[in-house]
Design a protein around this motif. Sequence first.
Motif, PDB file in Angstrom:
ATOM      1  N   GLU A 215       0.838  -1.205   0.000  1.00 18.12           N
ATOM      2  CA  GLU A 215       0.000   0.000   0.000  1.00 18.12           C
ATOM      3  C   GLU A 215       0.868   1.248   0.000  1.00 18.12           C
ATOM      4  OE1 GLU A 215      -1.455   3.398   2.374  1.00 18.12           O
ATOM      5  OE2 GLU A 215      -0.595   1.700   3.439  1.00 18.12           O
TER       6      GLU A 215
ATOM      7  N   GLY B 177      -5.147  -0.555  -2.399  1.00 19.33           N
ATOM      8  CA  GLY B 177      -5.385   0.629  -3.219  1.00 19.33           C
ATOM      9  C   GLY B 177      -6.861   0.996  -3.225  1.00 19.33           C
TER      10      GLY B 177
ATOM     11  N   ASN C 237      -6.037   6.405  -4.644  1.00 24.50           N
ATOM     12  CA  ASN C 237      -5.052   6.379  -3.567  1.00 24.50           C
ATOM     13  C   ASN C 237      -4.724   7.779  -3.047  1.00 24.50           C
ATOM     14  OD1 ASN C 237      -4.445   3.481  -3.344  1.00 24.50           O
ATOM     15  ND2 ASN C 237      -3.804   3.747  -5.467  1.00 24.50           N
TER      16      ASN C 237
END
Length: 445
Positions: free
Chosen positions: A32, A352, A375
């Motif tokens: 991430e 995401g 994001n």
Amino acid sequence: MHLLSLILLIAPLAAAAEKFEALHHLGGNSPEIDNLGTADSIPAGCTVTKAIYISRHGSRYPDPGAWKEWQALYTKLNSASFTARGALSFLPTWSPVLQHPSQDLAQLSLTGYTELATLGALLRFRYPDFYTPNTPFSVFANAVQRTTDSARLFARGYGGPNATSLGTVHVVNASHPGALADSLAPSDLCENYSDDSATATAAWDARYLPPITARLQRLIRGDLNLTDAETALMPYLCGFETQITGHRSPWCKVFTDHEITQYEYRQDLRYWYGTGPGSGLAGTMMLPVLAQVSEILENGQGRNLTVAFTHDGQINQLASVAGVFDGHRNLTTDRIMQDRTYRASRIVPMRGTVAWEKMSCTGKDKGEFVRVLLNDAVYPVTGCRGGPGGSCPLEEYKRIVERKVVKAGEFNERCGNEGNSTEPKDGEGFLLKPGGKAWVSTVAP
């Protein structure tokens, strides 16, 4: 390097623009990452009144297919007699990092746990007026273990210690016959669906992999001969080993920065032509969900925050129809398209998100507007960026979505499905009315 250090490692830093970070360029295999962090910068005179986040599950262990590739590489290394130097000096002693593969494969990793609980807390901070402590709330998830677990962990981060009694996770079974065009993975019920980027990716593989394999082979002495397929696995191992162990993987230093960007472009081609804007039918699969998103944005009532968890293919499909890549040229396969806006690393990393914010603005920009975030980075809608902060007037965005749905046509027809099942009517989709549907069950966080 332990888990906290890993989080700091992959977090956005002020110097990120000056120093290349391989973990930020691995496409769907990146942990991430917060790309630009612009979501907290609300335009002056505006207030966010609704937000919808559709998220990929958190970081996970490899799936069975990838695990077989790891094992095959390990077996080959053990069967060879060789030495290695430089970036490959670790190779003779390397072994796969999974300790409990029978339990772990395709499930969330410890880093995934952290990402999801953190997202829950982050959204509480970002939208402090959206939730009254110790009141009921709900989250949605596709009916796969890692997405359901993602929703449960998010709920605990969002609701705190009482989330297990106050939160509800609506689990949507996309394979149930009644879920036609009304789930977090509509492609499960589309007979004509195909995720196929092989032509584009094979062309690029043939161009970028052989020189890398040749360079790495020069670091080896003995009877170990690398193949291009094994070379292609190395950035994948970089991303996965790092987030699985909480330590930076030695595979992350094998590719040069330029070679990582070539691998990243391979990921772009895989998603663009597999489930994205260049995929045809596959890229339209999440239009029914986008239509429900539009309804939620338009509706003045109901929950302020909607959060759902699904998979990378669906996140890519949703980002592809959100309007931010309309008019984008097809990606080239003979060279990297340097000026592209579409980058898989910024769309489908682990955990995401594709998000929409409805803003109510005063002053010279009085009205209601929508902005799309990938994001946490704001992506203007093509041809509709005249609102505050590059946002799109709500009514105009609604019309954009409606035109997309009409152009795509009826779900059964374009999917070649037989039967009389129909798509949900306005206001009846699972995101708006999850109750009373045979394909939606509930679990506690």
